[in-house]
Motif scaffolding. Structure first.
Motif, PDB file in Angstrom:
ATOM      1  N   ALA A 341      -1.548 -30.952  15.464  1.00  0.00           N
ATOM      2  CA  ALA A 341      -1.582 -32.133  16.339  1.00  0.00           C
ATOM      3  C   ALA A 341      -0.183 -32.673  16.616  1.00  0.00           C
ATOM      4  CB  ALA A 341      -2.464 -33.222  15.717  1.00  0.00           C
ATOM      5  N   VAL A 342       0.726 -32.477  15.678  1.00  0.00           N
ATOM      6  CA  VAL A 342       2.077 -33.007  15.842  1.00  0.00           C
ATOM      7  C   VAL A 342       2.914 -32.081  16.730  1.00  0.00           C
ATOM      8  CG1 VAL A 342       4.167 -33.734  14.622  1.00  0.00           C
ATOM      9  CG2 VAL A 342       1.931 -34.224  13.646  1.00  0.00           C
ATOM     10  N   PRO A 347       0.461 -36.458  21.804  1.00  0.00           N
ATOM     11  CA  PRO A 347      -0.273 -36.836  20.578  1.00  0.00           C
ATOM     12  C   PRO A 347      -1.197 -38.029  20.782  1.00  0.00           C
ATOM     13  CG  PRO A 347       2.087 -37.355  20.375  1.00  0.00           C
ATOM     14  CD  PRO A 347       1.918 -36.528  21.615  1.00  0.00           C
ATOM     15  N   GLU A 348      -0.933 -38.842  21.814  1.00  0.00           N
ATOM     16  CA  GLU A 348      -1.823 -39.999  22.007  1.00  0.00           C
ATOM     17  C   GLU A 348      -3.235 -39.543  22.348  1.00  0.00           C
ATOM     18  OE1 GLU A 348       0.103 -42.658  24.749  1.00  0.00           O
ATOM     19  OE2 GLU A 348       1.737 -42.981  23.321  1.00  0.00           O
ATOM     20  N   ALA A 350      -4.160 -36.101  21.432  1.00  0.00           N
ATOM     21  CA  ALA A 350      -4.508 -35.091  20.420  1.00  0.00           C
ATOM     22  C   ALA A 350      -4.907 -35.734  19.089  1.00  0.00           C
ATOM     23  CB  ALA A 350      -3.339 -34.134  20.212  1.00  0.00           C
ATOM     24  N   PHE A 351      -4.220 -36.813  18.695  1.00  0.00           N
ATOM     25  CA  PHE A 351      -4.529 -37.416  17.384  1.00  0.00           C
ATOM     26  C   PHE A 351      -5.957 -37.953  17.322  1.00  0.00           C
ATOM     27  CE2 PHE A 351      -0.296 -38.373  15.026  1.00  0.00           C
ATOM     28  CZ  PHE A 351       0.241 -37.170  15.432  1.00  0.00           C
ATOM     29  N   THR A 370      -1.133 -33.812  10.444  1.00  0.00           N
ATOM     30  CA  THR A 370      -2.386 -33.272  10.988  1.00  0.00           C
ATOM     31  C   THR A 370      -3.479 -33.252   9.914  1.00  0.00           C
ATOM     32  OG1 THR A 370      -1.141 -31.913  12.535  1.00  0.00           O
ATOM     33  CG2 THR A 370      -3.426 -31.290  12.194  1.00  0.00           C
ATOM     34  N   THR A 530       8.098 -29.479  12.747  1.00  0.00           N
ATOM     35  CA  THR A 530       7.622 -30.838  12.551  1.00  0.00           C
ATOM     36  C   THR A 530       8.025 -31.413  11.196  1.00  0.00           C
ATOM     37  OG1 THR A 530       5.513 -30.111  11.637  1.00  0.00           O
ATOM     38  CG2 THR A 530       5.629 -30.360  14.030  1.00  0.00           C
ATOM     39  N   ASN A 604       7.293 -35.981  21.862  1.00  0.00           N
ATOM     40  CA  ASN A 604       6.103 -35.303  22.389  1.00  0.00           C
ATOM     41  C   ASN A 604       5.156 -36.241  23.125  1.00  0.00           C
ATOM     42  OD1 ASN A 604       7.300 -33.299  20.875  1.00  0.00           O
ATOM     43  ND2 ASN A 604       5.374 -32.376  20.289  1.00  0.00           N
TER      44      ASN A 604
END
Ligand SMILES: Nc1nc2c(c(=O)[nH]1)N[C@H]1C(S)=C(S)[C@@H](COP(=O)(O)OP(=O)(O)OC[C@H]3O[C@@H](n4cnc5c(=O)[nH]c(N)nc54)[C@H](O)[C@@H]3O)O[C@H]1N2
Ligand SMILES: Nc1nc2c(c(=O)[nH]1)N[C@H]1C(S)=C(S)[C@@H](COP(=O)(O)OP(=O)(O)OC[C@H]3O[C@@H](n4cnc5c(=O)[nH]c(N)nc54)[C@H](O)[C@@H]3O)O[C@H]1N2
Ligand SMILES: [Mo]
Length: 634
Positions: A341-342, A347-348, A350-351, A370, A530, A604
């Motif tokens: 996810a990172v 990520p807004e 994906a998280f 993640t 990451t 990202n």
């Protein structure tokens, strides 16, 4: 955090959840650290379970190489060996930062520079180690604080301007050929390639004006590169993320192959193409079957050897998996390493999507973000690292990797494991497979008792691994077949194929907009992807922080900004508003005008998930059109 369950119990629960899901809704992510043996078992488990959903870190990395080079030369791998660097007469280095990311390559470049091999660099940033480098292996330089110049010429191409620059060099070569002859390797082109006429027509149709504008480099500069290239009898082109992470990354890679074709720079000593890979075994993972688009050949061999029918339908790559998580059609994610996810764009989205999963499973050596995005059920399987002793039924085990030069070698961990509870990656995968597949055709326990048995299966199902167990016992290992090094081209026509790029620049229309800058997201010295080890980026002179935006002074003054001002950045190619507020702008004389840079993964949030190279699915992490304004947050 979850309590530490016995491995078997975690496998049992995961297996139960997986059995209840349609296989198409489960995705199997691999980060390129896994050994060949672990990766092979992972794909076997997923395929027997019933899916080709193999998102992979290489989908965010060198996928344009894996997609572009097969079209050009028939195989998605580099063609040079370390030996070739001893014989090359010219190196062209495009879009990579070996001082930080490939320290061993730095030693090689250093050797070449000391042999007076010209090294021409294309990079929007002047990276210090590419300019001068002191080799820690060289006692004289160390004793005298000396260093060697690396780049003979450093061209600060615009971010995303490499295609134009490459086309300019090739256009100049064609003009030289027309004027004086003997510039192109006509025999090579006639005997081994196809598509030259269309390729040349496209270059003729591309104007110098467009080339200069899109590359940010002058015609005279590009002509002088062409001249040096024409004088070299053996050229290597090395490249990295500055080439691939663009919305026309695959087309960029193919232009590099074209350049090399023009002077027959394949299949002779000292010449070839050299993509610099990331993770230690990212290339090997692909070789042993981690791909969402498996060949029919491979699937047939799996079917013949194991007696189950692997699915034929192509699966998800990394971006498609993220999209499936977001739209709710991916319900479970099994990760063999990585920090999915990172590493992903946006990520807004994906998280939160990770937190909607029915199941996530992580096999990892180090806890990361993640792992903590927990959905309904989440399990972490801590595993042995590469340096730790792995003892199974028949004793200590070794495992193998394939490097960027297609060399396969074995290694065995020697250190006592950090905890008695750690298990090996292959053992964890086998345990999950047994718990998920009650009628499995694979003898999982036997394979784990002795990894030679896994290698025997790789030998039976993947071409190039004859006598696998025998050959890894020879020190140094062995090289997998690379037909282009013998001027054999496993393309459909049996020839190497010139490409037609068409135009000069990705998204020229977007970038022509007012006040648009192009953002590159890059690595600092003290990070490994990451994982941030410390806050310093010593070659670029940034210490103690990462919340900065590298800007050319003229771009700052055009916006009324001064060194140290806080800025807000907004992406302008997407429907969703992507913003990053409050970075500190630093006036950086080493970055070309029009391009700005910020660190991955913090930046990202500015990368749109659907802003990808359509051919390879790779996110355009290095070419995000943005606006930069003085921050409102001060
Ligand atoms: N220490 C360390 N080593 C690593 C890694 C790490 O994070 N830390 N990551 C590993 C991985 S997975 C990978 S893939 C590799 C990545 O290694 P690199 O390919 O070096 O990746 P980046 O640091 O992302 O930097 C790319 C370089 O490309 C330049 N660049 C950006 N855009 C453009 C462009 O449009 N054109 C050109 N010509 N240049 C451009 C940037 O200025 C920068 O110098 O490193 C591997 N090794
Ligand atoms: N904006 C932006 N985003 C990018 C990039 C960029 O340049 N810019 N680069 C992209 C690139 S090139 C890549 S490759 C991806 C990287 O994406 P990933 O490969 O997913 O990320 P890493 O940070 O390398 O993963 C680190 C984690 O892997 C686990 N790990 C490490 N070693 C092992 C091991 O031996 N076994 C197991 N099982 N686990 C292990 C640890 O738990 C660690 O926390 O990110 C991509 N994302
Ligand atoms: Mo990578």
């Amino acid at each position: 955090m979850e309590r530490i369950w016995p491995f078997d119990e975690k496998s049992q629960v995961s297996g139960r959840i997986l059995r209840a899901l349609p296989p198409g809704q489960v995705d199997f992510y691999t980060s390129g650290r896994a050994s060949n043996e672990a990766a092979y078992l992972f794909q076997l488990f997923a395929r027997e379970y019933g899916t080709n959903n193999f998102p992979d870190c290489s989908n965010m990395c060198h996928e344009p190489t894996s997609v572009g080079l097969p079209q050009s030369i028939g195989i998605g791998k580099g063609t040079v060996s370390l030996d070739d660097f001893e014989h090359c007469e010219l190196i062209i280095s495009i879009g990579h930062n070996p001082g930080t990311n490939h320290p061993r390559m730095m030693g090689t470049l250093h050797e070449c520079a000391r042999r007076n091999v010209p090294i021409i660099v294309f990079n929007p940033l002047r990276e210090r180690a590419l300019e001068r480098f002191a080799d820690p292996q060289n006692w004289l330089e160390m004793a005298t604080y000396g260093s060697t110049r690396i780049a003979s010429t450093y061209y600060q191409v615009d971010a995303g301007g490499d295609a134009a620059a490459l086309k300019g060099i090739m256009k100049a070569l064609l003009a030289m050929e027309a004027d004086q002859g003997n510039i192109l390797d006509r025999d090579f082109i006639d005997i081994y390639t196809e598509g030259f006429d269309d390729f040349a027509a496209d270059l003729n149709a591309t104007s110098w004006e467009d080339i200069e504008k899109a590359s940010g480099l002058s015609r005279a500069d590009l002509e002088s590169v062409a001249k040096l290239y024409a004088e070299s009898n053996a050229t290597i082109v090395t490249y990295g993320m500055g080439v691939t992470q663009h919305s026309r990354g695959t087309a960029n890679v193919r232009l590099i192959a074209d350049l090399l074709f023009l002077r027959g720079n394949f299949g002779k000593p000292g010449a070839g193409i050299c993509p610099l890979r990331g993770h230690s075994n990212v290339q090997g993972n692909r070789t042993v079957g981690i791909t969402e688009k498996p060949s029919e050949d491979f699937l047939e061999r799996i079917e013949n050897v194991f007696g189950f029918k692997p699915p034929r339908e192509h699966g998800h790559d990394a971006v498609k998996t993220a999209q499936a998580m977001i739209d709710g059609t991916c319900k479970a994610l099994i990760c063999l390493g990585g920090n999915f996810a990172v590493a992903l764009p946006d990520p807004e989205q994906a998280f939160p999507a990770m937190k909607t999963l029915d199941l996530s499973v992580h096999i990892g050596t180090k806890l990361n973000r993640t792992h903590l995005l927990v959905g309904r059920e989440a399990y972490i399987f801590p595993c042995l690292g590469r340096t730790e002793l792995d003892v199974q039924g028949t004793g200590p085990q070794s495992m193998t990797v394939e490097d960027s030069m297609s060399m396969v070698h074995a290694s065995a961990g020697k250190l006592a494991p950090a905890s008695e509870h750690l298990r090996s990656e292959p053992a964890i995968i086998a345990g999950m497979a047994q718990a998920t597949l009650p009628n499995t055709r694979v003898a999982w326990a036997d394979l784990i008792a002795d990894y030679d048995r896994i290698r025997d299966l790789i030998e039976k199902t993947v071409p190039g691994f004859d006598d696998f167990n025998g050959r890894i016992r020879v020190p140094g290992g062995f090289r997998l077949p690379l037909p282009p090094t013998e001027r054999k081209w496993p393309t459909p026509s049996g020839k190497a194929v010139f490409s037609v790029y068409g135009g000069v620049k990705e998204d020229a229309d977007v970038l022509a907009g007012e006040n648009v800058l192009r953002l590159m997201t890059i690595r600092s010295h003290d990070q490994y992807n990451t994982t941030i080890y410390a806050l310093d980026d010593r070659y670029r002179g940034v210490f103690g922080r990462r919340d900065v935006l590298f800007m050319n002074e003229s771009d700052m003054s055009a916006r009324g900004l001064e060194h140290g001002d806080l800025v807000d950045i907004e992406t302008i190619v997407t429907g969703r508003k992507l913003q990053l507020k409050g970075l500190t702008a630093i006036a950086y004389e080493n970055i070309v005008r029009g391009s700005v840079a910020a660190y991955y993964p913090e930046a990202n949030v500015l990368v749109p998930l659907d802003y990808i190279d359509k051919e390879s699915g790779t996110p355009s992490y290095k070419s995000i059109p943005v606006r930069v304004v003085r921050s409102e947050t001060t």
